[in-house]
Design a protein around this motif. Sequence first.
Motif, PDB file in Angstrom:
ATOM      1  N   TYR A   1       0.835  -1.200   0.000  1.00 41.18           N
ATOM      2  CA  TYR A   1       0.000   0.000   0.000  1.00 41.18           C
ATOM      3  C   TYR A   1       0.876   1.259   0.000  1.00 41.18           C
ATOM      4  O   TYR A   1       0.616   2.216  -0.727  1.00 41.18           O
TER       5      TYR A   1
ATOM      6  N   ARG B   1       2.166   1.643  -3.490  1.00 37.10           N
ATOM      7  CA  ARG B   1       1.130   2.107  -4.429  1.00 37.10           C
ATOM      8  C   ARG B   1       0.866   3.602  -4.257  1.00 37.10           C
ATOM      9  O   ARG B   1       0.611   4.315  -5.215  1.00 37.10           O
TER      10      ARG B   1
ATOM     11  N   LEU C   1      -6.427  -4.248  -6.875  1.00 38.55           N
ATOM     12  CA  LEU C   1      -5.489  -3.914  -5.791  1.00 38.55           C
ATOM     13  C   LEU C   1      -6.213  -3.348  -4.572  1.00 38.55           C
ATOM     14  O   LEU C   1      -5.857  -3.659  -3.433  1.00 38.55           O
ATOM     15  N   ILE C   2      -7.242  -2.530  -4.777  1.00 34.29           N
ATOM     16  CA  ILE C   2      -7.989  -1.999  -3.619  1.00 34.29           C
ATOM     17  C   ILE C   2      -8.753  -3.144  -2.939  1.00 34.29           C
ATOM     18  O   ILE C   2      -8.712  -3.293  -1.713  1.00 34.29           O
TER      19      ILE C   2
ATOM     20  N   SER D   1      -6.474  -5.455  -1.046  1.00 35.28           N
ATOM     21  CA  SER D   1      -5.858  -4.766   0.085  1.00 35.28           C
ATOM     22  C   SER D   1      -6.840  -4.700   1.265  1.00 35.28           C
ATOM     23  O   SER D   1      -6.519  -5.096   2.397  1.00 35.28           O
ATOM     24  N   ILE D   2      -8.039  -4.230   0.984  1.00 39.09           N
ATOM     25  CA  ILE D   2      -9.023  -4.084   2.064  1.00 39.09           C
ATOM     26  C   ILE D   2      -9.423  -5.453   2.604  1.00 39.09           C
ATOM     27  O   ILE D   2      -9.431  -5.681   3.819  1.00 39.09           O
TER      28      ILE D   2
ATOM     29  N   LYS E   1      -6.983  -7.501   4.900  1.00 36.10           N
ATOM     30  CA  LYS E   1      -6.933  -7.050   6.300  1.00 36.10           C
ATOM     31  C   LYS E   1      -8.198  -7.455   7.041  1.00 36.10           C
ATOM     32  O   LYS E   1      -8.151  -7.904   8.183  1.00 36.10           O
TER      33      LYS E   1
ATOM     34  N   PHE F   1     -12.260   7.280  -3.933  1.00 36.15           N
ATOM     35  CA  PHE F   1     -11.257   6.646  -4.806  1.00 36.15           C
ATOM     36  C   PHE F   1     -11.855   6.374  -6.177  1.00 36.15           C
ATOM     37  O   PHE F   1     -11.235   6.553  -7.200  1.00 36.15           O
TER      38      PHE F   1
HETATM   39  N1  URA Z   1      -7.834   1.255   1.729  1.00 37.57           N
HETATM   40  C1  URA Z   1      -7.014   0.184   1.802  1.00 37.57           C
HETATM   41  O1  URA Z   1      -6.845  -0.388   2.873  1.00 37.57           O
HETATM   42  N2  URA Z   1      -6.416  -0.236   0.692  1.00 37.57           N
HETATM   43  C2  URA Z   1      -6.589   0.353  -0.509  1.00 37.57           C
HETATM   44  O2  URA Z   1      -6.020  -0.090  -1.487  1.00 37.57           O
HETATM   45  C3  URA Z   1      -7.439   1.475  -0.570  1.00 37.57           C
HETATM   46  C4  URA Z   1      -8.050   1.897   0.572  1.00 37.57           C
END
Ligand code: URA
Length: 435
Positions: free
Chosen positions: A175, A178, A189-190, A193-194, A197, A217
Amino acid sequence: MTTPAPTVEPHDAVDILRAKRDGRALDDGQIDWVIDAYTRGVVAEEQMAALAMAIFLRGMERREIARWTAAMIASGERMDFSALSKPTTDKHSTGGVGDKITLPLAPLVASFGVAVPQLSGRGLGHTGGTLDKLEAIPGWRADLTTEQMMAQLESAGAVICAAGAGLAPADKKLYALRDVTGTVESIPLIASSIMSKKIAEGTAALTLDVKTGAGAFMTDEAEARELARTMVELGTDAGVRTVALLTDMSAPLGRTAGNALEVRESLEILDGGGPDDVRELTCALATEMLEAAGVRDADVEAALADGRAMDSWRAMITAQGGDVDAPLPRARHVEELRAEEDGIVSGLDAMGVGVAAWRLGAGRSRPGESVQAAAGVEILRHHGEEVRSGDVLARLHTDTPERVERAVQAIEGAWTLSAPGTPVPPRRILRDRIA
Ligand code: URA
């Protein structure tokens, strides 16, 4: 003495980034390796930057996104809330200007006996971070151990704290990369990523607030819908009950953008008042989160009106050292921005307001910078409201008046006024529900 034989890596980063550059799908072995090798430092930052750009331009298939997400989860630890006596439900927002919803939402949902573990972050750029907002409360601390978090979920029901470094470390590295290589706004990728987690966090149910419009975004609604669908599929496939609401971020949420200012507005919501858009979204998300946790037909409006949500807030903030009765910080300098003509507000650009709040000191330009608790923007004329020449449109709050000029440059064109008497359609906050 013999030197150990060098580790033979099963793949070559250049082959992988060439494959994606040329539009080919990556196989499971390539994805697992590239994420693991990047986390170990074997794949260099410049190689991962090139791969991120190739993914940005070429996209990924559903199978690739799922495997990429799984590989990022596997790069770190997973939390487990199954020992709790209550069901867990979590929420994630893709972020927007004035988006303080987590603050009233977590205690509201917890007031129905459900555990809400909210691992949050700090802001970078024009959208503020939840932890920065709560740190405006004297004494409040973001860092909790897992044991403290579990104990607070049992006692207070809600926790909003910093995510430990152990969750999806591959995402943390990626992140940050990026952010400086123009590769943030990519659906694969978003979503990965989210969701890496959120799945690693171990919640049983997840409600996503996916923003669309100028301050989000994904400015385009079709793209935001695609992002929502991708995340719902990833969550569902991982066994997390996942629902997404698609919501408007063309204008700021509520009337404040900035840390202490947003805490103050959240308290108005918890007191049964506050701006209609913030209350509507808080209640819609609370209803989804509770249904996902098995609590049907909850009267969330009543819990705001009768003080149950506020009691839950007080318990949550006090458990993390916050003084709920202490006055919130106020800025040393407040400047008013006035209208130069009459009209009805038919548009209020979220990005202009967000950038102004950031320039006033509410946000940071580099990770680790400190933020001003009291800085930000207070909006006095919002969507659909009548304006007369000379009226105050907004108040700009800062401790450092030299910042005002650049903030004014960002915000002065944010209001679109239609001729007096023109009907302005009401703003639709809730755009769609994707399950
Ligand atoms: N929030 C995130 O945790 N990752 C992203 O890629 C965008 C927003």
